[in-house]
Design a protein around this motif. Structure first.
Motif, PDB file in Angstrom:
ATOM      1  N   MET A  35       0.777  -7.155   6.081  1.00 14.51           N
ATOM      2  CA  MET A  35       1.329  -5.806   6.017  1.00 14.51           C
ATOM      3  C   MET A  35       0.233  -4.806   6.341  1.00 14.51           C
ATOM      4  N   THR A  36       0.497  -3.978   7.299  1.00 14.74           N
ATOM      5  CA  THR A  36      -0.569  -3.080   7.709  1.00 14.74           C
ATOM      6  C   THR A  36      -0.266  -1.623   7.408  1.00 14.74           C
ATOM      7  N   THR A  37       0.940  -1.323   6.996  1.00 15.73           N
ATOM      8  CA  THR A  37       1.242   0.087   6.738  1.00 15.73           C
ATOM      9  C   THR A  37       0.985   0.420   5.279  1.00 15.73           C
ATOM     10  N   LEU A  38       1.167   1.682   4.986  1.00 19.14           N
ATOM     11  CA  LEU A  38       0.929   2.140   3.615  1.00 19.14           C
ATOM     12  C   LEU A  38       2.137   1.862   2.745  1.00 19.14           C
ATOM     13  N   PRO A  95       3.568  -0.751   1.462  1.00 16.62           N
ATOM     14  CA  PRO A  95       3.421  -1.538   0.229  1.00 16.62           C
ATOM     15  C   PRO A  95       2.710  -0.811  -0.892  1.00 16.62           C
ATOM     16  N   ILE A  96       1.959   0.223  -0.578  1.00 13.57           N
ATOM     17  CA  ILE A  96       1.301   0.940  -1.670  1.00 13.57           C
ATOM     18  C   ILE A  96       2.239   1.980  -2.231  1.00 13.57           C
ATOM     19  N   ALA A  99       5.447   2.234  -2.485  1.00 13.82           N
ATOM     20  CA  ALA A  99       6.520   1.819  -3.389  1.00 13.82           C
ATOM     21  C   ALA A  99       6.017   1.516  -4.803  1.00 13.82           C
ATOM     22  N   PRO A 100       5.051   0.629  -4.946  1.00 15.89           N
ATOM     23  CA  PRO A 100       4.618   0.331  -6.316  1.00 15.89           C
ATOM     24  C   PRO A 100       4.068   1.548  -7.039  1.00 15.89           C
ATOM     25  N   LEU A 101       3.293   2.353  -6.358  1.00  7.21           N
ATOM     26  CA  LEU A 101       2.723   3.517  -7.028  1.00  7.21           C
ATOM     27  C   LEU A 101       3.812   4.484  -7.453  1.00  7.21           C
ATOM     28  N   LEU A 118       6.856   3.755  -8.153  1.00  5.39           N
ATOM     29  CA  LEU A 118       7.530   3.175  -9.309  1.00  5.39           C
ATOM     30  C   LEU A 118       6.727   3.415 -10.581  1.00  5.39           C
ATOM     31  N   LEU A 119       5.419   3.235 -10.467  1.00  5.33           N
ATOM     32  CA  LEU A 119       4.532   3.431 -11.620  1.00  5.33           C
ATOM     33  C   LEU A 119       4.651   4.851 -12.147  1.00  5.33           C
TER      34      LEU A 119
END
Lengths: 564, 319, 306
Positions: A1-4, A6-7, A9-11, A13-14
């Motif tokens: 995964m090279t885009t942002l 994946p970051i 979404a989790p952040l 959600l946090l």
């Protein structure tokens, strides 16, 4: 995964979760469901109470019990020959028909068992069952922590301290027969003591003297404390024990005072204070022991605040001095330290839940409490004067003293506060010396290693001055090694121990207590008190300083009102 | 037939060949380029670097002494909390004992970074050595080492850590530096077997390759073969595994602190802060939430870096 | 195959012996006595020594160890030093709770992770894929106790959806089971997705498609079967993870399980209980790993040959 991706979404959600939770925190929803505000005050005959026992008791064997949780269970299911009057904490007859008969020399006690007493399974209760119970406490194979309170009974100490592995069965048996505990007939229990002990009536209320059925021990063996064989004579019987989860008690129909008002009493096991508090607010438990951390939440909520009550405690915490080491071998120095810190300020700023020890060693609620004992009252001028009078005045020994304590953040706060007080009011530097708690426990057991200054607490085993003034501060004490020796004090308390006349006894102990405060082998720091929360539908609760369980000394009167 | 678009003379040709030779990238440069293109991993890397900086300069950055207990200032709220209990000198509020949360968070980064990296280094050293020896020597050495490794591998990690920490915390060694060396050793003892097995697997498959045979042919010593030939080629998956193990160790420390057998007080760690915050949760969630956020962010960062490293170093994964 | 299994079973014995030895050494390395349990009421030294003699804790360590192993072989785990019960008794009453919790969590994790992983892989790079990957990443990075603390406050205290006190009914078991399964669920989702993705790209799948088999058959028969192999290998570590996770979950949610008991026993130096529980868990994990290896052997014929 090279885009942002994946970051993000989790952040996201946090953050959302955090905000959601924070929003739910502030000012929370209604804390309790008002149940039948216009409800009746009538006891619910099928009333059920749910309280928190804390952690699972290690044992509920009455002759092995030593912790609060264990004693709580024992006192609910069993009843001793005596009990305590909730107001005075003096012994009054319970399973006994009347006050014990004591011979003039004070060495022989006879208890007469009440007529018609039954165990919860309907079987009759006799003096033999009490004899069995007392003997079991002295039995070295039982290895109960409280056997020592019966050492005043002839032969008990000798039997109890025998080495079970080395002694032969014959030797053990002989020692048992030599113990001065005998059921002379169905209704009379006779105890022979090694010396007069007016406080023995108080001991007769304790768990060490609870009756037990031979059948229970035989049938249950090692597991006799499981509900099927755990048969007692108290206001409740244990009907279910789900280990680590809960214990359920139900009223004992055969209890001599009549069935208790409560039908069922469930005790759950919540270790964490925070979880218990949450459970209380959820109406899942009906009472709660308040921890200081919960105070702010409680005090900012009117409803919660109205449910909070103060309860007396039976412990005193003190700052001990090693009287065998300079400069603490000089009473002037000790008194100077004792009078140069503001106890009220300590409670207000540091302890929060507790009472200032503005009296003697014995706390309020325990017989012998002396609120007029002013020997150690906060008075910086008097303290400085005492210090000036001391032989160490101006000497190196007074420049700085070491104050040792069991390392923990909370104790550190207390020690540092005291350090500040002595610096300001006395001009002496007390250097905090934290040591690891296991090491600390070892240090304070021997005089050679006892620190110069240290903090310890003492809690009542039974409500009598003997348990405080003699047990702790007599020069032969095994529980506190302060190195303080005063022949006059020793003689006074031993005389009081043996005195049969109540009024004379009380006066002797009072004089001894005043002497103790004036000599200051320790500076009284605070009396332990507690705060509890009780739901409005729980009534009939009488609290005392010695409660291991809610309303312990009038347990059968506790009731819950009909719900709506 | 296509015509040449450029004049081809000897000089230009040689220049081109030289350029080609220079541009030929090693596996490492190749991997680095791929990693750089992975934005998630880059962000992760930045976070890790920031955390390391915080750890390094904690004394300067923190506004207060993290151990400074102040009962009068207990449970102050951060700026977005209950305004009645705010105190501007404490940007993130205070905990139950009145200690500044921001300072504690920053100082905790120290322990967490250290707990992450040091055991990883130890585990790497031990595991790789064992794996190399076992894989290369084969036979009895392999058998012996692997049996031993298997037994250690079977030890349930956290449980064993709990038992070790509880038992040895109060000993002399356990008290050195707040229990940090003890924790390093404990974590390392429990974790090296994974790397060892991995290394051995790598070595086994690389052993039969031509370059090893060639090295043997020219008379290279076993040590030289292991160090100069096997090790560098086995490295990529080991690096990835190590990168992923760092967050695990940070989590171990937090877990151990939760059970009360972590670093000795009063040293602050994120795990300890969460544990202490639990008892005041009803009053304010922040003493628990903030360190939890820190741990989660740092762990996320390491995971992204690990993911990125794996993608970068694994030539098969051409996307 | 049989030989392989027998060999692995036999390996269990020295492993457990070694585990017992190390645990014993560690447990006794801690200073302090199990009988000095009440810090507010320290017993006189003489009493402690007497208790130690009574329980045989004063004997030299090697002798104690030999005695312990001897008892173990007779399935006698000894008596708790702190509680008035035998170790077997305690394990017998608390382990079923933990086992139930663990199994429920494992099943839940599998039930969610497998379909989620497969679908995410099939719908690679879709919103669902990113969503489940985000969930998986969070699930493996946020410490479980943090999630647990929040969960209990959000669902039990604030929203009052589940009770705090008690155990046994589905309402009580719901939250702990979900929280315990999250870690494994997240991990399994990632693994499933990765292995399905890898399987899809394989040659034999393309061949199957080329042969004209329906997408359904392709997925089920070829992709899933191969994807199962790495998934099966995870069940071992997942079990270990569930066991350690159970300590935390049981403590926070007040579940009357063995994990919580274990945590409490350590602080109190209850050697027999510590040893008994630890051995039990080591045994379980060893069995789980063995099962996995057998499964692996069954699923992948290549392993059987080696």
């Amino acid at each position: 995964m090279t885009t942002l991706g994946p970051i993000r979404a989790p952040l996201a959600l946090l953050v959302v979760a955090a905000l959601l939770l924070a929003a739910c925190q502030g000012g929370g929803p209604t804390t309790t469901n008002p149940i039948g505000q216009i409800g009746s005050d009538q006891p619910d005959p099928n009333g059920e109470l749910i309280t928190n026992l804390g952690s699972e008791p290690d044992t509920i064997d009455p002759h092995k019990a030593s912790f609060v949780g264990e004693i709580a269970v024992v006192m609910s299911v069993f009843e001793g020959l005596m009990t305590l009057d909730p107001k005075t904490l003096r012994p009054v007859p319970a399973a006994a028909a009347k006050d014990p008969d004591v011979t003039p020399d004070g060495k022989q006690w006879k208890f007469t068992v009440r007529d018609g007493l039954k165990f919860s399974d309907g079987s009759p209760l006799t003096a033999k069952d009490f004899e069995r119970g007392f003997l079991r406490t002295c039995d070295p194979r039982t290895a109960g922590d409280y056997a020592f309170v019966l050492y005043v009974v002839a032969g008990c100490e000798k039997w109890n301290t025998m080495d079970v592995r080395k002694a032969s069965a014959a030797e053990l048996d002989a020692a048992k027969r030599a113990v001065g505990i005998k059921a002379v007939d169905e209704k009379t229990l006779q105890l022979d003591l090694i010396e007069p002990a007016a406080y023995f009536g108080s001991i007769a209320y304790m768990w060490v003297g609870m009756p037990v059925k031979q059948e229970s021990l035989d049938k249950g063996g090692e597991r006799w404390t499981e509900p099927a064989t755990y048969i007692g004579n108290g206001p409740f019987k244990l009907t279910s024990w789900k280990h680590n989860e809960s214990m359920v008690f139900e009223r004992n129909e055969h209890y001599w005072r009549g069935p208790a008002k409560l039908k069922k009493w469930t005790r759950v096991m919540l270790n964490e204070g925070a979880v218990a508090f949450a459970a209380y607010r959820n109406n899942e438990i009906d009472t709660l022991g308040v921890s200081a951390e919960d105070l702010r939440t409680i005090e900012s909520d009117n409803e919660l605040r109205s449910q909070m009550r103060d309860v007396a405690g039976s412990c005193t915490y003190y700052i001990g001095f090693n009287s065998s080491r300079p400069p603490m071998d000089d009473p002037n120095v000790r008194i100077a330290f004792a009078r140069s810190f503001d106890r009220d300020g300590y409670i207000r700023d540091i302890q929060k839940i507790g009472a200032a020890a503005n009296g003697g060693f014995i706390p309020p609620g325990i017989p012998g409490y002396d609120k007029d004992d002013t020997a150690q009252r906060f008075d910086p001028a008097a303290a400085k004067a005492a210090l000036a009078k001391s032989k160490y005045s101006g000497q190196a020994e007074l420049r700085s003293v070491k104050f040792t304590y069991a390392s923990s953040s909370r104790t550190k706060t207390r020690v540092e506060w005291l350090q500040q007080q002595w610096k300001n009011n006395l001009g002496v530097e007390a250097i905090p010396d934290p040591v690891d708690s296991t090491a600390y426990t070892q240090l304070v057991k021997k005089l050679e290693t006892t620190p110069l200054m240290f903090i310890l607490g003492w809690c009542a085993d039974f409500p009598d001055q003997q348990n405080w003034l003699t047990t702790v501060f007599h020069s032969t004490s095994t529980v506190a090694k302060t190195g303080w020796k005063n022949a006059k004090y020793d003689e006074l308390v031993r005389q009081a121990d043996r005195e049969s006349d109540k009024a004379k006894r009380d006066q002797m102990y009072l004089d001894a207590s005043r002497m103790l405060s004036a000599e200051a082998p320790a500076a009284w720091l605070y009396y332990v008190t507690g705060k509890i929360m009780i739901k409005p539908w729980v009534k009939g609760v009488t609290t005392t300083a010695l409660d291991s369980v809610l309303g312990q000394f009038r347990m059968w009167e506790v009731y819950v009102t009909k719900k709506g | 037939m296509a015509t040449a678009t450029r004049p081809v003379d000897a000089q230009t040709r040689s220049i081109e060949l030289n350029a080609l030779a220079r541009r030929q990238r090693s596996l490492w440069q190749d991997a680095w380029l791929r990693l750089r293109r992975n934005r998630a991993a880059m962000v992760g890397l930045v976070v890790v670097v920031v955390a390391c900086l915080l750890a390094l300069f904690a004394d300067v950055i923190a506004p207060h002494d993290p151990l400074d207990v102040n009962a009068a200032k207990s449970m102050r709220e951060p700026p977005w909390g209950d305004p009645k209990y705010m105190d501007p000198s404490h940007p993130l509020g205070t905990d139950w004992l009145g200690r500044d949360i921001l300072s504690r968070l920053v100082h905790s980064a120290r322990i967490s970074i250290v707990i992450g990296f040091v055991p990883a280094a130890i585990v790497f050293s031990i595991g790789v050595t064992v794996g190399l020896l076992a894989g290369f020597k084969g036979g009895k050495t392999d058998n012996l080492l692997m049996r031993f490794t298997d037994v250690i591998y079977a030890f349930p990690d956290l449980i064993f850590l709990i038992v070790v920490m509880t038992s040895l915390r109060e000993t002399e060694f356990g008290k050195v530096l707040g229990g940090l060396p003890l924790m390093f050793v404990a974590i390392a003892v429990v974790s090296w077997s994974g790397i060892a097995r991995l290394t051995r697997g790598q070595v086994l498959s690389l052993k039969e390759r031509e370059f090893v045979e060639a090295a043997r042919a020219i008379g290279a010593s076993p040590t030289r073969i292991m160090a100069r030939h096997l090790f560098p080629n086995a490295l990529p998956p080991l690096i990835v595994a190590t990168a992923f193990s760092v967050p695990t160790y940070i989590l171990y420390e937090a877990g151990l602190s939760f059970f009360g057998v972590g670093i000795r007080p009063p040293t602050p760690t994120w795990g300890v802060m969460i544990f202490e915050g639990f008892s005041v949760f009803s009053t304010s969630a922040w003493p628990t939430l903030l360190p939890a956020l820190c741990i989660s962010v740092v762990m996320l960062a390491f995971t992204f870096v690990g993911d990125g490293l794996r993608d970068a170093l694994d030539p098969r994964m051409k996307l | 195959m049989i030989r392989y299994v027998t060999r692995r079973l036999l390996l269990l014995i020295p492993t457990l012996f070694f585990v017992a030895l190390i645990t014993f050494a560690l447990a006794h390395a801690a200073p302090g006595s199990p009988f000095d349990k009440n810090p507010d009421r320290p017993l006189p030294q003489e009493t402690i020594e007497r208790l130690e003699r009574l329980y045989g804790v004063d004997r030299p360590l090697p002798e104690q160890f030999v005695l312990y192993i001897g008892n173990l072989l007779r399935f006698d785990l000894g008596s708790s030093l702190v509680k008035d019960r035998s170790v077997a008794d305690i394990i017998g009453s608390q382990f079923p709770v933990s086992a139930q919790l663990g199994l429920q969590a494992l099943l839940l994790a599998l039930a969610v992770a497998l379909p989620l992983g497969v679908i995410s892989a099939l719908r690679h790079n879709s919103a669902l894929d990113y969503g489940s990957m985000a969930f998986a990443t969070l699930g493996t990075t946020i410490p479980s106790f943090v999630i647990a603390i929040f969960a209990i406050y959000l669902f039990a205290v604030n929203l009052k959806l589940v009770p705090i006190v008690g155990w046994g009914t589905p309402k009580h078991m719901l939250l702990p089971t979900i929280i315990l399964s999250l870690g494994a669920m997240a991990f399994l989702t990632r693994i499933t997705r990765a292995s399905v993705l890898e399987a899809i790209g394989q040659d034999h799948v393309r061949t199957a498609r080329g042969k004209g088999l329906s997408e359904q058959t392709v997925i089920v028969v070829h992709v899933l079967k191969n994807a199962m192999i790495p998934i099966a290998t995870i069940v071992g570590p997942a079990t270990a993870g569930l066991i350690t996770g159970s300590f935390i979950i049981e403590t926070i949610f007040n579940v009357p399980g063995l994990g919580r008991e274990f945590v409490l026993s350590i602080a109190r130096r209850d050697y027999p209980l510590i040893m008994g529980v630890y051995l039990l868990y080591a045994f379980l994990i060893a069995v789980a790993n063995l099962t996995v290896d057998i499964l692996y052997g069954l699923l992948d014929p290549r392993i059987r040959v080696s």
